[in-house]
Design an enzyme around this catalytic site. Structure first.
Site, mmCIF file in Angstrom:
data_model
loop_
_atom_site.group_PDB
_atom_site.id
_atom_site.type_symbol
_atom_site.label_atom_id
_atom_site.label_comp_id
_atom_site.label_asym_id
_atom_site.label_seq_id
_atom_site.Cartn_x
_atom_site.Cartn_y
_atom_site.Cartn_z
ATOM 1 C CB SER A 12 -39.760 9.269 138.478
ATOM 2 O OG SER A 12 -40.388 10.301 138.032
ATOM 3 C CE1 TYR A 32 -43.853 5.679 139.241
ATOM 4 C CE2 TYR A 32 -43.741 8.086 138.890
ATOM 5 C CZ TYR A 32 -43.294 6.944 138.533
ATOM 6 O OH TYR A 32 -42.218 6.712 137.835
HETATM 7 N N1 LIG Z 1 -42.008 5.845 131.332
HETATM 8 C C1 LIG Z 1 -41.694 6.955 132.282
HETATM 9 O O1 LIG Z 1 -42.309 8.218 131.791
HETATM 10 C C2 LIG Z 1 -41.138 7.059 133.381
HETATM 11 C C3 LIG Z 1 -40.640 8.315 133.855
HETATM 12 C C4 LIG Z 1 -39.591 8.015 135.179
HETATM 13 C C5 LIG Z 1 -39.539 6.942 135.718
HETATM 14 N N2 LIG Z 1 -39.969 5.928 135.273
HETATM 15 C C6 LIG Z 1 -39.603 4.395 135.844
HETATM 16 O O2 LIG Z 1 -38.906 3.686 135.044
HETATM 17 C C7 LIG Z 1 -38.951 2.407 135.241
HETATM 18 C C8 LIG Z 1 -39.353 1.453 134.159
HETATM 19 O O3 LIG Z 1 -40.651 1.932 133.522
HETATM 20 P P1 LIG Z 1 -41.022 1.901 132.125
HETATM 21 O O4 LIG Z 1 -41.318 3.429 131.606
HETATM 22 O O5 LIG Z 1 -39.789 1.185 131.223
HETATM 23 O O6 LIG Z 1 -42.263 1.253 132.153
HETATM 24 P P2 LIG Z 1 -42.654 -0.210 131.558
HETATM 25 O O7 LIG Z 1 -42.469 -0.394 129.862
HETATM 26 O O8 LIG Z 1 -44.138 -0.417 132.023
HETATM 27 O O9 LIG Z 1 -41.887 -1.207 132.194
HETATM 28 C C9 LIG Z 1 -41.942 -1.572 133.620
HETATM 29 C C10 LIG Z 1 -40.994 -2.794 133.806
HETATM 30 O O10 LIG Z 1 -41.389 -3.222 135.273
HETATM 31 C C11 LIG Z 1 -41.625 -4.625 135.519
HETATM 32 N N3 LIG Z 1 -42.720 -4.690 136.576
HETATM 33 C C12 LIG Z 1 -43.757 -4.058 136.706
HETATM 34 N N4 LIG Z 1 -44.316 -4.634 137.909
HETATM 35 C C13 LIG Z 1 -43.454 -5.594 138.178
HETATM 36 C C14 LIG Z 1 -43.544 -6.903 139.211
HETATM 37 N N5 LIG Z 1 -44.636 -6.651 140.075
HETATM 38 N N6 LIG Z 1 -42.587 -7.664 139.502
HETATM 39 C C15 LIG Z 1 -41.521 -7.620 138.399
HETATM 40 N N7 LIG Z 1 -41.438 -6.576 137.396
HETATM 41 C C16 LIG Z 1 -42.404 -5.612 137.486
HETATM 42 C C17 LIG Z 1 -42.618 -4.913 134.063
HETATM 43 O O11 LIG Z 1 -42.282 -6.159 133.787
HETATM 44 P P3 LIG Z 1 -43.401 -7.343 133.803
HETATM 45 O O12 LIG Z 1 -44.696 -6.679 133.669
HETATM 46 O O13 LIG Z 1 -43.099 -8.424 132.791
HETATM 47 O O14 LIG Z 1 -43.465 -7.834 135.318
HETATM 48 C C18 LIG Z 1 -41.627 -4.121 132.898
HETATM 49 O O15 LIG Z 1 -40.377 -4.773 132.643
HETATM 50 C C19 LIG Z 1 -40.123 2.544 136.345
HETATM 51 O O16 LIG Z 1 -39.500 2.110 137.733
HETATM 52 C C20 LIG Z 1 -40.875 3.641 136.094
HETATM 53 O O17 LIG Z 1 -41.329 4.121 137.272
HETATM 54 C C21 LIG Z 1 -40.713 5.697 134.128
#
Ligand SMILES: NC(=O)c1ccc[n+]([C@@H]2O[C@H](COP(=O)([O-])OP(=O)(O)OC[C@H]3O[C@@H](n4cnc5c(N)ncnc54)[C@H](OP(=O)(O)O)[C@@H]3O)[C@@H](O)[C@H]2O)c1
Length: 259
Positions: free
Chosen positions: A138, A152
């Site tokens: 991130s 985080y």
């Molecule tokens: N959205 C943002 O603003 C942002 C910005 C910078 C970085 N990121 C990073 O991008 C990545 C993806 O996030 P996203 O934004 O796409 O959010 P999201 O829609 O909430 O997706 C998160 C994913 O992680 C999986 N996950 C969470 N806990 C888990 C566990 N205990 N075991 C296995 N899988 C797990 C969830 O699947 P299940 O719930 O089905 O397990 C889901 O598929 C993350 O690493 C996040 O930190 C996001």
């Protein structure tokens, strides 16, 4: 240039929603067979049905040591050419108010699972002298610290630091293996709901984020920042004393809190 044997698999963690789901759609279109993992198996199966490529679905909770080991055992028969360590989540609030259990799980998923899968899969890629590992960090991971989202930011710093260090080691060995980290700012996914926040900045779409990330991954860029605003912010970090940067980040993070 995208140099890859299409028969090897792309393993995507956290493919049940958001950025991970988009990575799956994009790599499927490029013809890669996929291994998709997350806890919500039904969502993975639904996604798999829509994709026109071979898809293996493995339900796993990456906060669990035994599930991480089970995942590695299940993928052993397959050659993994692309690993996208995408699963992760955040939490918001003053450090004394946030829940310890949620933070310990965050450390398991955001740090330990990324470390574990990289450790397990990188040696095979080095042996084959081909492969890609993209760790989803991130922009938070490039800032000195993130008050009110302390854990985080710290987990994502770990991911960015680990990735850049390994990238240097691979370069010194002259290997044709890629490792890089994706460092986006806000992306419109389920992240907000899980982290209990509302973004202070306008988010980008997960579709754009994943498209940009894959383009840069195949160009072998080590630190991938999809938006100009964050690119500029990260550029200017180096000129500001870190205590001022931390105070500015605190101000920005406090605007997100709604509790
Ligand atoms: N959205 C943002 O603003 C942002 C910005 C910078 C970085 N990121 C990073 O991008 C990545 C993806 O996030 P996203 O934004 O796409 O959010 P999201 O829609 O909430 O997706 C998160 C994913 O992680 C999986 N996950 C969470 N806990 C888990 C566990 N205990 N075991 C296995 N899988 C797990 C969830 O699947 P299940 O719930 O089905 O397990 C889901 O598929 C993350 O690493 C996040 O930190 C996001």
């Amino acid at each position: 240039m995208e140099v890859h044997q299409k028969k090897s698999y792309a393993l995507i963690t956290g493919a049940s929603s958001g950025i991970g789901e988009e990575f799956a759609k994009k790599l499927a279109k490029k013809g890669y067979p996929l291994i998709l993992t997350a806890r919500r198996e039904e969502r993975l199966k639904k996604l798999a049905k829509k994709l026109k490529t071979q898809v293996i679905v493995i339900e796993a909770d990456l906060s669990s040591d035994s599930d991480r080991n089970r995942l590695i055992e299940k993928i052993r028969p397959y050659e993994i050419g692309i690993l996208i360590n995408n699963a992760g989540f955040g939490d918001c609030g003053a450090f004394t108010n946030t829940r310890l259990e949620k933070e310990m799980n965050m450390i398991e998923v955001n740090i330990k699972a990324v470390h574990f899968l990289t450790k397990k899969l990188l040696p095979g890629m080095l042996k084959n002298n081909s492969g890609y590992i993209l760790n989803v960090a991130s922009s938070a991971g490039l800032f000195p610290a993130g008050p009110y989202m302390a854990a985080y930011y710290a987990t994502k710093s770990y991911v960015a630091s680990l990735t850049r260090a390994i990238a240097h080691e691979i370069k010194e060995r002259g290997k044709n293996v890629y490792i890089g980290c994706l460092c986006p700012g806000p992306v419109n996914t389920e992240f907000n709901a899980v982290a209990d926040v509302e973004f202070a900045l306008k988010g980008i779409s997960p579709e754009f984020c994943s498209r940009y990330a894959l383009k840069k991954m195949f160009q072998k860029k080590t630190v991938i920042i999809p938006t100009l605003t964050l690119k500029l912010a990260v550029f200017f970090i180096r000129f500001l004393p870190s205590n001022i940067m931390i105070a500015l980040t605190a101000h920005q993070q406090k605007r997100k809190l709604y509790r």
